[in-house]
Design an enzyme around this catalytic site. Structure first.
Site, PDB file in Angstrom:
ATOM      1  N   SER A 177      35.631  12.191 -46.744  1.00 49.30           N
ATOM      2  CA  SER A 177      35.927  13.473 -46.101  1.00 49.30           C
ATOM      3  C   SER A 177      34.724  14.400 -46.113  1.00 49.30           C
ATOM      4  O   SER A 177      33.847  14.302 -46.971  1.00 49.30           O
ATOM      5  CB  SER A 177      37.095  14.153 -46.808  1.00 49.30           C
TER       6      SER A 177
HETATM    7  N1  SAH Z   1      39.281  10.839 -50.484  1.00 54.71           N
HETATM    8  C1  SAH Z   1      38.662   9.790 -49.746  1.00 54.71           C
HETATM    9  C2  SAH Z   1      39.251   9.735 -48.358  1.00 54.71           C
HETATM   10  C3  SAH Z   1      39.208   8.387 -47.781  1.00 54.71           C
HETATM   11  S1  SAH Z   1      40.017   8.242 -46.210  1.00 54.71           S
HETATM   12  C4  SAH Z   1      37.171  10.002 -49.652  1.00 54.71           C
HETATM   13  O1  SAH Z   1      36.737  11.156 -49.515  1.00 54.71           O
HETATM   14  O2  SAH Z   1      36.432   9.030 -49.688  1.00 54.71           O
HETATM   15  C5  SAH Z   1      41.695   7.974 -46.690  1.00 54.71           C
HETATM   16  C6  SAH Z   1      41.973   6.736 -47.467  1.00 54.71           C
HETATM   17  O3  SAH Z   1      43.388   6.617 -47.569  1.00 54.71           O
HETATM   18  C7  SAH Z   1      41.511   5.433 -46.806  1.00 54.71           C
HETATM   19  O4  SAH Z   1      40.685   4.753 -47.683  1.00 54.71           O
HETATM   20  C8  SAH Z   1      42.797   4.656 -46.541  1.00 54.71           C
HETATM   21  O5  SAH Z   1      42.666   3.272 -46.709  1.00 54.71           O
HETATM   22  C9  SAH Z   1      43.725   5.262 -47.586  1.00 54.71           C
HETATM   23  N2  SAH Z   1      45.152   5.138 -47.312  1.00 54.71           N
HETATM   24  C10 SAH Z   1      45.816   5.265 -46.142  1.00 54.71           C
HETATM   25  N3  SAH Z   1      47.136   5.112 -46.326  1.00 54.71           N
HETATM   26  C11 SAH Z   1      47.312   4.891 -47.660  1.00 54.71           C
HETATM   27  C12 SAH Z   1      48.455   4.668 -48.482  1.00 54.71           C
HETATM   28  N4  SAH Z   1      49.704   4.653 -47.999  1.00 54.71           N
HETATM   29  N5  SAH Z   1      48.252   4.478 -49.811  1.00 54.71           N
HETATM   30  C13 SAH Z   1      47.014   4.496 -50.336  1.00 54.71           C
HETATM   31  N6  SAH Z   1      45.905   4.689 -49.605  1.00 54.71           N
HETATM   32  C14 SAH Z   1      46.048   4.906 -48.292  1.00 54.71           C
END
Ligand code: SAH
Length: 221
Positions: free
Chosen positions: A62
């Protein structure tokens, strides 16, 4: 100061503090966590820029401001136990681990979960637990939580997450369509929940039982 420390300091000042994030603990954590280590080597020089970056598998780390805003909005305290849904790169996990007692983070893509786990351990975070699975159902064995942060966009607020929030607990979650959401801040009170809608945002979709269906949900942001 190294080059990355200088870039990070400028990031905190121009992208975060001047946009209104004032909690000194949040600003301190953003100064400390080496964001460049959470992206691939060829993206390091862009790590402190004002936008999300690809972390592979169609997912993103993000934007720094969004991480700071979500963190400030749930007011993590030193004694808090935190659930994060969507570990991704582990960057938001590290910020939360700087500010709270324990962080439980769930990631559905095994490759990302393993990479984040390894990095967080190399960086010395001993108060973080990463699990592979569907975080839209929470982490019931570790509930209740003081803070829950969801870093993927949901069609609506997953009921299990509200259930797993302790009284006085705060939940931050982007809610909306697959392409645009509004940051919702939920507070659990003794007599019910209070919800405040904040800023507009764009997150990758939350895929799972209480999120979007897997099919046709690939995004390339
Ligand atoms: N906080 C992270 C954001 C990554 S994007 C950062 O800044 O790096 C969001 C993430 O949520 C992705 O890696 C995706 O695979 C994960 N995601 C999506 N749905 C999910 C779920 N139901 N349970 C766990 N992870 C999930």
């Amino acid at each position: 100061m190294t080059r990355y420390e200088r870039q990070r300091h400028r990031m905190v000042e121009y992208q975060i503090r001047r946009r209104g994030i004032r909690d000194p603990r949040v600003l301190g954590a953003m100064e400390r966590v080496p964001r460049h280590q959470f992206v691939a080597a060829d993206l390091r020089e862009h790590a402190y820029e004002d936008n999300p970056l690809s972390i592979g598998r169609g997912q993103t780390i993000s934007q720094p401001y969004m991480v700071a805003l979500m963190t400030e909005s749930v007011v993590p305290r030193p004694d808090d136990r935190v659930l994060e849904v969507g570990t991704g790169s582990g960057y938001q996990t590290a910020i939360l681990a700087e500010l709270a007692r324990e962080v439980y983070s769930v990631e559905k893509i095994p490759e990302l979960a393993e990479r984040a786990k390894g990095l967080l351990s190399r960086l010395g975070y001993e108060n973080v637990w990463v699990r592979i699975g569907d975080g839209s159902t929470g982490w019931v064995e570790e509930a209740p939580f003081d803070v829950i942060v969801v870093t993927a966009g949901a069609p609506e607020i997953p009921a299990p997450l509200v259930e797993q929030l302790g009284v006085g607990g705060r939940l931050a979650i982007p809610v909306g369509s697959a392409y645009h959401q509004v940051l919702n801040i939920v507070r659990k009170e003794r007599d019910g929940i209070r919800k405040v809608e904040g800023t507009g945002c764009v997150f990758v979709p939350l895929i799972g039982t209480f999120g979007w269906k897997e099919k046709g949900s690939e995004r390339h942001s």
